[in-house]
Write a protein that holds these residues in place. Structure first.
Motif, short mmCIF file in Angstrom:
data_model
loop_
_atom_site.label_atom_id
_atom_site.label_comp_id
_atom_site.label_asym_id
_atom_site.label_seq_id
_atom_site.Cartn_x
_atom_site.Cartn_y
_atom_site.Cartn_z
N ALA A 129 0.83 -1.21 0.00
CA ALA A 129 0.00 0.00 0.00
C ALA A 129 0.87 1.26 0.00
CB ALA A 129 -0.93 -0.01 1.21
N SER A 130 1.87 1.30 0.89
CA SER A 130 2.65 2.54 0.97
C SER A 130 3.52 2.71 -0.29
CB SER A 130 3.50 2.57 2.24
OG SER A 130 4.44 1.53 2.23
N ALA A 131 4.01 1.59 -0.85
CA ALA A 131 4.84 1.71 -2.05
C ALA A 131 4.00 2.15 -3.24
CB ALA A 131 5.52 0.38 -2.36
N SER A 132 2.77 1.61 -3.36
CA SER A 132 1.98 1.99 -4.54
C SER A 132 1.48 3.44 -4.40
CB SER A 132 0.83 1.02 -4.80
OG SER A 132 0.18 0.70 -3.62
N TYR A 133 1.24 3.86 -3.15
CA TYR A 133 0.85 5.27 -2.95
C TYR A 133 1.95 6.20 -3.47
CZ TYR A 133 0.50 9.62 -0.27
OH TYR A 133 0.47 10.93 0.11
N ARG A 134 3.21 5.84 -3.22
CA ARG A 134 4.32 6.68 -3.66
C ARG A 134 4.63 6.54 -5.15
NH1 ARG A 134 7.45 4.60 0.11
NH2 ARG A 134 8.63 3.64 -1.55
N ALA A 135 4.57 5.26 -5.62
CA ALA A 135 5.10 4.99 -6.97
C ALA A 135 4.12 5.28 -8.10
CB ALA A 135 5.56 3.55 -7.05
N PHE A 136 2.84 5.02 -7.87
CA PHE A 136 1.90 5.16 -8.98
C PHE A 136 1.42 6.59 -9.13
CE2 PHE A 136 1.10 0.53 -8.17
CZ PHE A 136 1.69 0.11 -9.35
N ARG A 137 2.27 7.44 -9.67
CA ARG A 137 1.84 8.82 -9.91
C ARG A 137 2.03 9.13 -11.39
NH1 ARG A 137 3.13 12.07 -4.35
NH2 ARG A 137 2.04 10.55 -3.08
N ALA A 138 1.06 9.84 -11.97
CA ALA A 138 1.07 10.07 -13.42
C ALA A 138 2.08 11.15 -13.79
CB ALA A 138 -0.34 10.44 -13.87
N LYS A 139 3.37 10.83 -13.57
CA LYS A 139 4.41 11.84 -13.80
C LYS A 139 4.68 12.05 -15.28
CE LYS A 139 6.67 10.99 -9.43
NZ LYS A 139 7.59 10.10 -8.75
N LEU A 147 -0.13 3.29 -14.31
CA LEU A 147 -1.17 3.61 -13.34
C LEU A 147 -2.50 3.01 -13.78
CD1 LEU A 147 -1.90 5.43 -10.88
CD2 LEU A 147 -2.41 7.22 -12.51
N PHE A 151 -4.70 0.05 -11.94
CA PHE A 151 -6.11 0.23 -11.57
C PHE A 151 -6.96 -0.95 -12.02
CE2 PHE A 151 -8.33 3.68 -9.74
CZ PHE A 151 -7.36 4.65 -9.52
#
Lengths: 225, 406, 331
Positions: A129-139, A147, A151
């Motif tokens: 959970a904490s890793a996907s919160y940080r890693a999955f960002r639409a940069k 992303l 989903f």
């Protein structure tokens, strides 16, 4: 001399094992060498176990920082060793299966090791959970694709995903989220995995050749071949 | 009267016990002729030496009984018997109806064997002719793997060729690998912060090439660490890896001219137990707060637990593994990740030595072969399936033949 | 003074409402209601907070995951499943084999993987015995044997008291040697397993009358995603021996096995979801099993909620990212 011997052993065994793939009378050699390795590894355990005991005794003796943990480690080590070797509480006696129901060894396994292992493994749920919160960002574009795929897979693994697209007619069933998730795993994911696996295979070939030829010696602490 | 009844009972019991006794060599069962379900034996039973083995297989083929080939066949199965060196036949295998071939793997090259098959109905067994005695032969070369040999030769040969070219001074281009460019900075950061470097070589033993790859990188990293006079700590989960790791680090310190700085406690063994090891290493991370963490080797479910803990203490993390399932975790939680082949290329890359770089170049030939085969295969399979063109289907079959290792 | 009175009044009203709800709803429903309220209320609050581009502390994420996993375990929420093709293929294979077929089930996992893999191992064991197949149990993992014993004595055998050891099922236990074991048993069981776990020679066990090697088996299912695992069963037994193999593995390993499906693997059960789908099919086909323990289905509650929490946090993370970027641009 200290380097020549391991290099020679590596070169000879490596070459023989490669050749044995093509020579039927030698085809069991791979298995035999694996067996040799297992035997050596078992004896090496005396080194490892001995090292563990030595370090923790040392820590305890000198009352170094966190020496309390060393008591737990040493107790666990010797406790399991004794009840496993002497088969304490084993209904079948000394000759029986060490994991027989009722033996102390099996009980410790069931009620101590088992929950401890599960606990460590369960940490994954939190870390995912904490890793996907940080890693999955639409940069950027690639990250956005990642992303979206994440989903669909996440939804596809829950009944929620089934409910969301239950209205999609059967003729368009590929657009239902669970099927879309299977498609992602089965097609794009698979293609990528295979490409990585091919690369790994070739990497192993090149690395093994370097080792067998003695060009790669950094694991022996040498810079140059 | 009593005597005749006794004799009758006695005879009956004998006949019953005779029926009960199954016999492997003579499977025919005593029943009245009128109720016998007679079946025809199998024909054309042939025993041949299995090609390209070490003389421990014999191939058998036969034409099933006529009564098996009919729609409502009365054959319920077959029994295969083998006699070695002209001795008593023994049962080898039983087959369901419809079987017509078998490979016997219970034979040795120093004996001769002959076979026969009994076709069984519910109460009758029809034996086939015996095959001529045959001795399995030892072949010294497995030509089934001819293609594999050729591909191995091309890939291996081109690696050697490029190493040779590099030796003669040909300039070779190798793309930049960000994770490896960062090694010096990562070690430098730990030196500046005065904190240790943690090196985790995966959880498999020395027989895994990923562990070896990890150790070759350790050799390079330890050299930099010794130069900078930073602390390194390497917990292992295998005793042999501990021994090998100590040798590597010690040699690196010696090569850097600082053998006195090395001590055995830099590399220790914890436990073979996967999660026990993870618990111990996580504990070290939280207590010692290393500035840099290297995770290079074979990792399984513990990859994310280690990498997230490392992330939470703010360490720079360089990870690498050839386990595809663990790569996403490393990519999500680490600063740099060596993906698959990059792990194996790392040591050569870090050395910057032409000969080592040459070996990386040789891999590209293998990749070219793979790409070409995939392109041709995908095109042929698509066209062959869409328009059912035999030529293209043949190509697909041929390619899968070439690339199958069996 | 008036402020205190108001607070007291509000608190009293809240207590009355809580007691009223507790009286109306049974405890289980109540637990579900409160935990769902807690999770979704919290998520909405975090979502609103994310507009100000404030990062979420990892401990808050951990707290949400904890509630999302623990609440549905205490107050079970179950969903109905729709078996996917990969799972259905395994179920149909066990179902279509004629009774009396010999199936080998290999428990190749450790306690860490057990919560994910043991439910499916139990479900398939149950299915095979229910269908009247003969089952050979074994393990390639040292820790797997203990779990196998646990499954047999605690779950499977009590449900089938009429089944006899050696005739309907046999446990040949663990053997060290990883892939080496497979390499041998593909042509000969006895060479690797001279006896079963109770030291009965294989030659005296009825199941092995017709079974010499893995080639004689009708079906193999390997449970566990580690090494050695399902992949090794395909490479060393399924392919060379021409036996059908299926896999039951932890969810994280399932993607790696898709290259083998459907040519080399009959089907794949991936993680809790795979187990839940299998249990659902089993219950649907055999109504008399409706009371069986279904850990897979039960664990789908926590899995579903945890997934929703993770998805929400990904959304929150992205809002924070875009708001943060806008803020930077504004400055």
């Amino acid at each position: 001399m200290r380097r020549a011997i391991p290099l020679t052993i590596l070169a000879v065994v490596g070459t023989v094992l490669i050749v044995s793939v093509f020579l039927p009378p030698l085809e069991n050699l791979g298995e035999d060498f694996t067996l040799f390795f297992d035997i050596i590894a078992v004896f090496a355990f005396f080194l490892g176990g001995g090292n563990l005991v030595r370090i923790h005794f040392n820590k305890l003796w000198r009352k170094r920082k966190d020496w309390g943990f060393s008591i737990v480690t040493l107790f666990g080590f010797f406790f399991m060793l004794v009840i496993g070797l002497l088969k304490i509480g084993n209904p079948g006696g000394i000759g029986a299966d060490p994991t027989a129901e009722g033996s102390w060894f099996q009980e410790t396994f069931n009620y101590v090791i088992n929950p401890l292992q599960s606990t460590m493994y369960a940490l994954l749920a939190f870390f995912v959970a904490s890793a996907s919160y940080r890693a999955f960002r639409a940069k950027n574009r690639e990250a956005t694709l990642l992303l979206l795929a994440a989903f669909i897979i996440l939804l596809g693994r829950t009944p929620f995903g089934v409910m969301l697209t239950a209205w999609v007619p059967e003729s368009w069933s590929i657009a239902q989220i669970p099927n879309l998730a299977v498609w992602i795993m089965n097609s794009p994911n698979l293609a990528g995995q295979r490409a990585i696996i091919i690369g790994i295979g070739l990497g192993v070939v090149s690395m093994s050749l370097r080792l067998i030829l003695g060009i790669e010696r950094s694991y022996l602490g040498e810079d140059r071949g | 009267m009593k005597l005749s009844v006794f004799l009758f009972v006695l005879l009956l019991s004998i006949s019953i016990s005779a029926q009960d006794e199954p016999s492997d060599t003579d499977p025919a069962i005593i029943v009245p002729d009128s109720e016998l379900v007679v079946v025809a034996p199998v024909t054309s039973l042939i025993a041949e030496d299995h090609k390209y083995d070490k003389g421990d297989h014999i191939d058998l083929s036969w034409v099933p009984s006529i009564d098996d080939q009919l729609l409502d066949g009365t054959v319920i199965g077959y029994k295969l018997y083998r006699s070695a060196n002209g001795g008593e036949p023994v049962l080898v295998e039983e087959f369901p109806p419809g079987t017509n071939a078998f490979t016997d793997d219970g034979v040795y090259s120093d004996s001769t064997y002959s076979y026969f098959i009994a076709a069984l109905s519910e109460n009758y067994a029809a034996e086939s002719n015996r095959t001529a005695p045959i001795a399995p032969e030892v072949e010294w070369l497995n030509l089934h793997r001819g293609w594999l040999f050729l591909i191995a030769l091309i890939v291996g040969g081109s690696v050697l060729l490029f190493i040779n070219a590099a030796k003669r001074g040909t300039k070779l281009f190798v793309r930049k690998i960000a994770g490896l460019e960062a090694v010096d900075d990562a070690v430098g950061r730990a030196t500046e912060m005065g904190r240790p470097i943690l090196f985790i070589p995966g959880i498999r033993d020395m027989d895994d090439v990923q562990t070896l790859a990890g150790l070759t990188i350790l050799g390079r990293v330890a050299r930099v660490i010794a130069d900078y006079d930073t602390r390194i700590f390497m917990p292992t989960s295998r005793s042999l890896v501990m021994t090998a790791g100590r040798e590597t680090v010690k040699a690196a310190y010696t090569a850097a001219g600082r053998p006195d700085k090395y001590n055995d406690d830099m590399v220790t063994y914890y436990t073979d137990e996967q999660f026990g090891y993870v618990a111990a290493v996580d504990g070290v991370m939280v207590r010692e707060k290393p500035a840099t963490v290297f995770l290079l080797g074979a990792f399984f479910a513990e990859s994310l637990i280690l990498a997230e803990t490392g992330n939470s203490i703010g360490a720079i993390q360089i990870a690498g593994t050839a386990r595809p399932a663990q790569l996403p975790f490393f990519i999500a939680a680490c600063d740099f990740t060596l993906i698959g082949e990059e792990l194996f290329a790392a040591s050569a890359y870090l050395s910057g030595e032409p000969m080592q770089l040459g070996s990386l170049k040789g891999q590209d030939v293998g990749k070219a072969i793979a790409m070409l085969a995939i392109l041709v295969g995908v095109f042929s399979a698509t066209v062959g399936l869409a328009w059912d063109i035999e030529f293209f289907n043949d190509i697909v079959e041929y390619l899968s033949d070439v690339f199958s290792a069996r | 003074m008036g402020k205190v009175n108001l607070t007291l009044l509000l608190a009293a009203v809240a207590i009355v409402i809580i007691i009223a709800i507790a009286l109306i709803f049974p405890l289980e429903r109540l637990g579900q209601l409160y935990s769902l309220l807690l999770i979704f209320g919290g998520l909405v609050a975090l979502l609103l907070r994310s507009i100000f581009a404030k990062e979420v502390d990892r401990r808050i994420i951990f707290l949400f995951i904890f509630v999302a996993v623990a609440a549905p375990l205490l107050f079970p929420i179950t969903f109905s499943e729709k078996p996917t093709a990969v799972v259905k293929a395994v179920f149909d294979r066990v179902e279509s084999l004629p009774p009396g077929s010999t199936v080998l089930l290999s428990f190749d996992f450790d306690p860490a993987m057990a919560p994910e893999v043991q439910p499916m191992a139990n479900a398939i064991s149950r299915h095979c015995l229910k269908k009247g197949h003969k089952v050979i149990f074994m393990s390639l993992w040292a820790t797997g044997q203990a779990l196998l014993t646990q499954s047999l004595t605690n779950t499977i055998l009590p449900e089938f008291p009429e089944k006899q050891d050696g005739i309907d099922y046999v446990n040949i236990g663990y053997k060290a040697g990883n892939e080496g074991v497979l390499n041998v048993i593909v042509s000969n069981f006895e060479k690797m397993f001279p006896t079963d776990v109770n030291s009965v020679p294989l030659g005296e066990i009825e199941i092995f009358d017709d079974i010499r090697s893995c080639r004689d088996l009708d079906f193999i299912v390997s449970f566990g995603g580690g090494l050695p695992g399902s992949k090794e069963w395909v490479l060393f037994v399924g392919d060379p021996g021409g036996v059908d193999v299926a896999a039951g593995v932890a969810a994280v390993v399932a993607p790696q096995l898709y290259p083998y499906y459907p040519a080399q693997l009959v089907g794949i059960l991936g993680g809790v979801k795979g187990a839940a789908e299998y249990e659902f099919s089993l219950k649907e086909t055999y109504p008399d099993l409706k009371d069986m323990d279904t850990p897979g289905l039960k664990m789908m509650g926590p899995q579903t909620l945890a997934h929703i929490v993770i998805i929400s946090f990904i959304v929150i993370g992205n809002i924070i990212y875009f708001r943060g970027r806008r803020k930077e641009k504004g400055q």
